[in-house]
Scaffold this motif. Structure first.
Motif, PDB file in Angstrom:
ATOM      1  N   GLU B  67       0.810  -1.221   0.000  1.00  0.00           N
ATOM      2  CA  GLU B  67       0.000   0.000   0.000  1.00  0.00           C
ATOM      3  C   GLU B  67       0.846   1.276   0.000  1.00  0.00           C
ATOM      4  OE1 GLU B  67      -0.261  -2.521   2.162  1.00  0.00           O
ATOM      5  OE2 GLU B  67      -2.081  -3.494   1.432  1.00  0.00           O
ATOM      6  N   GLN B  68       1.976   1.231   0.701  1.00  0.00           N
ATOM      7  CA  GLN B  68       2.818   2.430   0.777  1.00  0.00           C
ATOM      8  C   GLN B  68       3.392   2.754  -0.597  1.00  0.00           C
ATOM      9  OE1 GLN B  68       5.657   1.408   3.851  1.00  0.00           O
ATOM     10  NE2 GLN B  68       4.095   1.523   5.447  1.00  0.00           N
ATOM     11  N   ASP B  69       3.860   1.717  -1.274  1.00  0.00           N
ATOM     12  CA  ASP B  69       4.394   1.893  -2.627  1.00  0.00           C
ATOM     13  C   ASP B  69       3.277   2.350  -3.565  1.00  0.00           C
ATOM     14  OD1 ASP B  69       6.404   1.710  -4.675  1.00  0.00           O
ATOM     15  OD2 ASP B  69       5.531  -0.187  -5.312  1.00  0.00           O
ATOM     16  N   MET B  70       2.079   1.828  -3.363  1.00  0.00           N
ATOM     17  CA  MET B  70       0.953   2.228  -4.215  1.00  0.00           C
ATOM     18  C   MET B  70       0.679   3.728  -4.090  1.00  0.00           C
ATOM     19  SD  MET B  70      -3.005   0.932  -4.440  1.00  0.00           S
ATOM     20  CE  MET B  70      -3.516   1.410  -2.801  1.00  0.00           C
ATOM     21  N   VAL B  71       0.672   4.219  -2.852  1.00  0.00           N
ATOM     22  CA  VAL B  71       0.399   5.645  -2.639  1.00  0.00           C
ATOM     23  C   VAL B  71       1.497   6.500  -3.270  1.00  0.00           C
ATOM     24  CG1 VAL B  71       0.297   7.443  -0.854  1.00  0.00           C
ATOM     25  CG2 VAL B  71      -1.095   5.379  -0.632  1.00  0.00           C
ATOM     26  N   GLY B  72       2.754   6.099  -3.077  1.00  0.00           N
ATOM     27  CA  GLY B  72       3.860   6.849  -3.673  1.00  0.00           C
ATOM     28  C   GLY B  72       3.801   6.826  -5.193  1.00  0.00           C
ATOM     29  N   PRO B  84      -4.732   9.830 -10.834  1.00  0.00           N
ATOM     30  CA  PRO B  84      -4.741   8.464 -10.323  1.00  0.00           C
ATOM     31  C   PRO B  84      -5.828   8.249  -9.269  1.00  0.00           C
ATOM     32  CG  PRO B  84      -2.663   9.600  -9.851  1.00  0.00           C
ATOM     33  CD  PRO B  84      -3.648  10.629 -10.268  1.00  0.00           C
ATOM     34  N   PHE B  85      -6.511   7.109  -9.400  1.00  0.00           N
ATOM     35  CA  PHE B  85      -7.407   6.616  -8.361  1.00  0.00           C
ATOM     36  C   PHE B  85      -6.712   5.393  -7.758  1.00  0.00           C
ATOM     37  CE2 PHE B  85     -11.597   8.702  -8.455  1.00  0.00           C
ATOM     38  CZ  PHE B  85     -11.397   9.567  -9.525  1.00  0.00           C
ATOM     39  N   ALA B  86      -6.449   5.441  -6.453  1.00  0.00           N
ATOM     40  CA  ALA B  86      -5.792   4.317  -5.789  1.00  0.00           C
ATOM     41  C   ALA B  86      -6.770   3.712  -4.795  1.00  0.00           C
ATOM     42  CB  ALA B  86      -4.526   4.776  -5.077  1.00  0.00           C
ATOM     43  N   SER B  87      -6.919   2.394  -4.866  1.00  0.00           N
ATOM     44  CA  SER B  87      -7.914   1.740  -4.019  1.00  0.00           C
ATOM     45  C   SER B  87      -7.385   0.507  -3.318  1.00  0.00           C
ATOM     46  CB  SER B  87      -9.125   1.326  -4.866  1.00  0.00           C
ATOM     47  OG  SER B  87      -9.827   2.459  -5.289  1.00  0.00           O
ATOM     48  N   THR B  88      -7.827   0.350  -2.094  1.00  0.00           N
ATOM     49  CA  THR B  88      -7.658  -0.888  -1.351  1.00  0.00           C
ATOM     50  C   THR B  88      -8.643  -0.810  -0.197  1.00  0.00           C
ATOM     51  OG1 THR B  88      -6.119  -2.312  -0.147  1.00  0.00           O
ATOM     52  CG2 THR B  88      -5.717   0.052   0.015  1.00  0.00           C
ATOM     53  N   PHE B  89      -8.526  -1.689   0.800  1.00  0.00           N
ATOM     54  CA  PHE B  89      -9.407  -1.594   1.957  1.00  0.00           C
ATOM     55  C   PHE B  89      -9.021  -0.362   2.779  1.00  0.00           C
ATOM     56  CE2 PHE B  89     -10.629  -6.391   2.444  1.00  0.00           C
ATOM     57  CZ  PHE B  89     -11.162  -6.375   1.166  1.00  0.00           C
ATOM     58  N   ALA B  90     -10.032   0.221   3.420  1.00  0.00           N
ATOM     59  CA  ALA B  90      -9.839   1.501   4.120  1.00  0.00           C
ATOM     60  C   ALA B  90      -8.730   1.453   5.168  1.00  0.00           C
ATOM     61  CB  ALA B  90     -11.149   1.945   4.752  1.00  0.00           C
ATOM     62  N   ILE B  91      -8.672   0.368   5.941  1.00  0.00           N
ATOM     63  CA  ILE B  91      -7.679   0.360   7.027  1.00  0.00           C
ATOM     64  C   ILE B  91      -6.258   0.294   6.481  1.00  0.00           C
ATOM     65  CG2 ILE B  91      -7.797  -2.164   7.451  1.00  0.00           C
ATOM     66  CD1 ILE B  91      -7.224   0.676  10.040  1.00  0.00           C
ATOM     67  N   GLN B  93      -5.308   1.355   3.457  1.00  0.00           N
ATOM     68  CA  GLN B  93      -5.020   2.595   2.734  1.00  0.00           C
ATOM     69  C   GLN B  93      -4.683   3.742   3.689  1.00  0.00           C
ATOM     70  OE1 GLN B  93      -7.695   3.921  -0.567  1.00  0.00           O
ATOM     71  NE2 GLN B  93      -5.624   4.197  -1.257  1.00  0.00           N
ATOM     72  N   THR B  94      -5.548   3.955   4.663  1.00  0.00           N
ATOM     73  CA  THR B  94      -5.362   5.128   5.526  1.00  0.00           C
ATOM     74  C   THR B  94      -4.442   4.843   6.696  1.00  0.00           C
ATOM     75  OG1 THR B  94      -7.270   4.628   6.934  1.00  0.00           O
ATOM     76  CG2 THR B  94      -7.671   5.955   4.968  1.00  0.00           C
ATOM     77  N   GLY B  95      -4.378   3.570   7.116  1.00  0.00           N
ATOM     78  CA  GLY B  95      -3.552   3.222   8.263  1.00  0.00           C
ATOM     79  C   GLY B  95      -2.140   2.891   7.829  1.00  0.00           C
ATOM     80  N   ARG B  96      -2.003   1.886   6.998  1.00  0.00           N
ATOM     81  CA  ARG B  96      -0.678   1.421   6.579  1.00  0.00           C
ATOM     82  C   ARG B  96       0.092   2.520   5.853  1.00  0.00           C
ATOM     83  NH1 ARG B  96       0.803  -3.769   6.438  1.00  0.00           N
ATOM     84  NH2 ARG B  96       2.906  -4.148   5.697  1.00  0.00           N
ATOM     85  N   ALA B  97      -0.613   3.286   5.031  1.00  0.00           N
ATOM     86  CA  ALA B  97       0.091   4.246   4.168  1.00  0.00           C
ATOM     87  C   ALA B  97      -0.132   5.699   4.604  1.00  0.00           C
ATOM     88  CB  ALA B  97      -0.357   4.052   2.720  1.00  0.00           C
ATOM     89  N   ARG B 102       0.450  11.588   3.743  1.00  0.00           N
ATOM     90  CA  ARG B 102       0.833  12.918   4.232  1.00  0.00           C
ATOM     91  C   ARG B 102       1.954  13.532   3.379  1.00  0.00           C
ATOM     92  NH1 ARG B 102       4.707  15.600   7.252  1.00  0.00           N
ATOM     93  NH2 ARG B 102       3.883  17.155   8.694  1.00  0.00           N
ATOM     94  N   GLN B 103       3.035  12.750   3.212  1.00  0.00           N
ATOM     95  CA  GLN B 103       4.236  13.319   2.579  1.00  0.00           C
ATOM     96  C   GLN B 103       4.109  13.466   1.063  1.00  0.00           C
ATOM     97  OE1 GLN B 103       6.357  14.426   4.577  1.00  0.00           O
ATOM     98  NE2 GLN B 103       6.637  13.093   6.342  1.00  0.00           N
ATOM     99  N   ALA B 104       3.523  12.458   0.414  1.00  0.00           N
ATOM    100  CA  ALA B 104       3.545  12.440  -1.056  1.00  0.00           C
ATOM    101  C   ALA B 104       2.267  13.023  -1.662  1.00  0.00           C
ATOM    102  CB  ALA B 104       3.765  11.015  -1.565  1.00  0.00           C
ATOM    103  N   ILE B 105       1.199  13.106  -0.865  1.00  0.00           N
ATOM    104  CA  ILE B 105      -0.059  13.590  -1.434  1.00  0.00           C
ATOM    105  C   ILE B 105      -0.513  14.914  -0.813  1.00  0.00           C
ATOM    106  CG2 ILE B 105      -2.508  13.044  -1.786  1.00  0.00           C
ATOM    107  CD1 ILE B 105      -1.723  10.123  -2.058  1.00  0.00           C
ATOM    108  N   CYS B 106      -0.673  14.949   0.497  1.00  0.00           N
ATOM    109  CA  CYS B 106      -1.255  16.161   1.092  1.00  0.00           C
ATOM    110  C   CYS B 106      -0.275  17.330   1.144  1.00  0.00           C
ATOM    111  CB  CYS B 106      -1.816  15.851   2.478  1.00  0.00           C
ATOM    112  SG  CYS B 106      -3.307  14.848   2.360  1.00  0.00           S
ATOM    113  N   TYR B 107       0.928  17.077   1.622  1.00  0.00           N
ATOM    114  CA  TYR B 107       1.899  18.183   1.771  1.00  0.00           C
ATOM    115  C   TYR B 107       2.201  18.851   0.416  1.00  0.00           C
ATOM    116  CZ  TYR B 107       6.479  20.341   2.938  1.00  0.00           C
ATOM    117  OH  TYR B 107       7.547  21.192   3.081  1.00  0.00           O
ATOM    118  N   PRO B 108       2.499  18.079  -0.632  1.00  0.00           N
ATOM    119  CA  PRO B 108       2.709  18.747  -1.930  1.00  0.00           C
ATOM    120  C   PRO B 108       1.430  18.989  -2.739  1.00  0.00           C
ATOM    121  CG  PRO B 108       3.656  16.513  -1.906  1.00  0.00           C
ATOM    122  CD  PRO B 108       2.808  16.637  -0.709  1.00  0.00           C
TER     123      PRO B 108
END
Lengths: 277, 325
Positions: B67-72, B84-91, B93-97, B102-108
């Motif tokens: 999941e972390q690699d997916m988000v990056g 990009p639309f990235a999907s997996t189970f909520a926990i 996606q939001t927990g593991r990654a 924060r760093q790769a999506i929200c901050y920039p």
């Protein structure tokens, strides 16, 4: 291929200038990562002043190569290269880490011209580079994605997720480089959490691996050129480097990982660097 | 409030899957917009991104269980100009990654859309490791993140379309189970706008996701007892429709919030923040208590933890009493 001696001496001069810029900026900031900025100077110089296709007057040029500094704490070295290329005024390096500065402590794409990928939290740059490489492939763009990582960073699990992805998707438009300076904040990488054998690991993940002296321009440029012609898999250059390179009393000293030079240290360092002709 | 102004309460009569609606709409808009690319972490048959993958194999990237690699990677694709639309189970996606988000999506402020399925406790039998009761808190705290919880399949379709038009990070929360259908097929979704489904002045239920239909049922039952309440669907948790919440507080004087999420950090907390600063009003938060659930059928879990119309009805009566204190 033989690299012309005058190119090497030109790059050596640039590298020396970047070291001076980095040390001045860090001393002025009063904090920052000296050792890992100095170890990456030749790598960044070889990229920005020789290998990479880029245009500071037109940073969004469609055919440009892109650079990701996954080891974001090396920002001072990158900023110095960007400034010397003309992305922003050299004087601005003195604003490093200051309030209201475009030059954040770690690279931030929304403020710094020439920075397209933000970093600072280790282990994430290669995944982002892979995304750029996939995007380029979909668009048929020929630009290459260069990503510079640290050796301590190899301890992050996400690096290996990304290594697997780049291998799986055969991203031959990716060229990753490890600034293999052997030290991390708490000590020697081999003592804290051994990451070797790096070459075997990356090969096992489907990468073409090159090993070079990361302070030798002829070797760096040869490897970068060789990486450009690799087809069907991503390339990794393991650049053997010295942390704190170029300043005798900083070389291989772990304490300079996260410490800026004092004004006295700056003076001594500049005397060494400016004394070289 | 006079009875003439009370909207007729229409209870849903059929159910539809949100994730299936997501898969369909992705494949549909993928046809119109070639910038849309989709990533999944080995759950494409569950998240329904497989529908897109089948139609556009070149623009679909299965990242494996990473999941972390997916988000990056999604962030990199966005920087390259894709949506990009990235999907997996909520926990996961939001927990593991979370830190990658924060760093790769929200901050920039990267233009990535995270659409997570299997949120809440209605994941059911898989148990607490797979339930996700923390995602709204985790996503809401991130500067620049838009957080959307559709209440049904048609709102999901609208939200996905709105997310494509909006430039910036978006988190959309979907579920495993089918939800009662509240909206029309071509429901137009506006990010940041709450929707008042029922008007009544005795109290208001501010609900999100699955709890919106439960709130409608509660309002129906209460109306029969002569208690007229408002029901509002807050599908955008962030940015929150503060004006609507403040005006509800002014009109009704008592609020119940309802969500299939921990009562800490999600919709209830967001409503409490607005009310306490703008218009202090009695509030009862209905959500998951501060604990993990366990395996069971979704309906059994909802009943055990009081995420039901009956419990909302009870909460409304309680909060009305608080109003009179």
């Amino acid at each position: 291929m033989i690299i012309a001696p005058d190119l090497i001496s030109k790059l050596d001069k640039t590298a020396r200038q970047l070291r001076i810029d980095v040390l001045k900026a860090l001393a002025n900031a009063g904090s920052g990562h000296t050792g890992g900025s100095l170890s990456a100077i030749e790598i960044i110089t070889a990229l920005y002043f020789n290998k990479m296709r880029h245009n500071p007057q037109n940073p969004q040029w469609e055919e440009r190569d892109m650079f990701v500094l996954s080891k974001g704490h090396g920002a001072p070295a990158w900023y110095a290269a960007l400034a010397r290329c003309g992305y922003f005024p050299v004087e601005e390096l003195q604003n490093l880490r200051k309030i209201d500065s475009r030059l954040q402590g770690h690279p931030y794409s929304r403020t710094t011209p020439g920075v397209e990928v933000s970093s600072g939290s280790l282990g994430q740059g290669l995944s982002i580079a892979n995304g750029l490489a996939l995007s380029h492939r979909l668009d048929g763009k020929t630009g290459k994605i260069y990503v510079l990582m640290g050796d301590g960073e190899m301890q992050e699990g996400q690096i290996w997720e990304a290594a697997m992805s780049a291998g799986h998707y055969k991203l031959d438009n990716i060229c990753a480089i490890i600034d293999n300076n052997g030290l991390q904040i708490d000590g020697a990488v081999c003592n804290i959490m051994n990451v070797e054998p790096l070459d075997e690991k990356w090969r096992a993940f489907g990468w073409q691996v090159f090993k070079v002296n990361g302070h030798n321009f002829a070797e760096l440029i040869q490897a970068l050129n060789a990486a450009s012609s690799v087809k069907g898999k991503p390339s990794l250059i393991i650049a053997q480097t010295v942390k704190g390179k170029g300043v005798s009393f900083m070389e291989n000293k772990v304490q300079y990982h996260g410490m800026a030079p004092t004004s006295q240290e700056l003076e001594r360092a500049l005397a060494e660097l400016e004394g070289i002709n | 409030m006079s009875t003439e102004t009370i909207k007729e309460i229409v209870l849903p009569t059929r159910q539809e899957s949100l994730r299936e609606a997501y898969g369909e709409i992705l494949a549909e808009i993928g046809q119109e917009d070639s910038r849309i690319v989709v990533l999944d972490a080995d759950l494409s048959c569950s998240t329904k991104t497989a529908t897109f993958a089948k139609k556009f194999p070149q623009r679909f990237f299965n990242m494996g269980v990473a999941e972390q690699d997916m988000v990056g990677t999604a962030a990199g694709l966005a920087i390259g100009g894709k949506i990009p639309f990235a999907s997996t189970f909520a926990i996961f996606q939001t927990g593991r990654a979370w830190e990658q988000i924060r760093q790769a999506i929200c901050y920039p402020k990267t233009n990535v859309k995270l659409v997570a399925s299997h949120a809440g406790i209605t994941v059911g039998e898989d148990g607490a490791s797979h339930h996700c009761i923390e995602d709204l808190a985790l996503m809401r705290v991130l500067p620049g993140m838009t957080v959307i919880v559709p209440a049904d399949a048609n709102e999901t379709r609208g939200a996905i379309k709105a997310a494509v038009k909006y430039k910036g990070p978006v988190y959309i929360r979907l579920a495993r189970d089918k939800f009662p259908v509240i909206y029309e097929k071509n429901h137009l979704f506006t990010i940041g706008k709450g929707d008042r489904l029922v008007e009544g002045g005795d109290a208001a239920i501010i609900a999100t996701g699955l709890m919106v239909s439960a709130a409608l049922e509660a309002a129906y039952a209460l109306l029969k007892q002569g208690i007229e309440i408002s029901v509002v669907n807050i599908s955008t948790i962030k940015p929150l429709d503060k004006e609507l919440i403040i005006s509800l507080a002014a009109e009704c004087g008592a609020i119940v919030s309802a969500e299939e999420h921990s009562y800490i950090g999600g919709l209830g907390s967001a409503v409490a923040e607005v009310l306490s600063e703008e218009r202090p009003t009695p509030l009862i938060r209905i959500g998951m208590p501060d604990r993990y659930a366990f395996s069971g059928k979704p309906q059994q879990l909802l009943e055990y933890f009081g995420l039901t119309a009956a419990n909302l009805e009870k909460a409304v009566k309680q909060v009305i009493k608080k109003k009179k204190l």
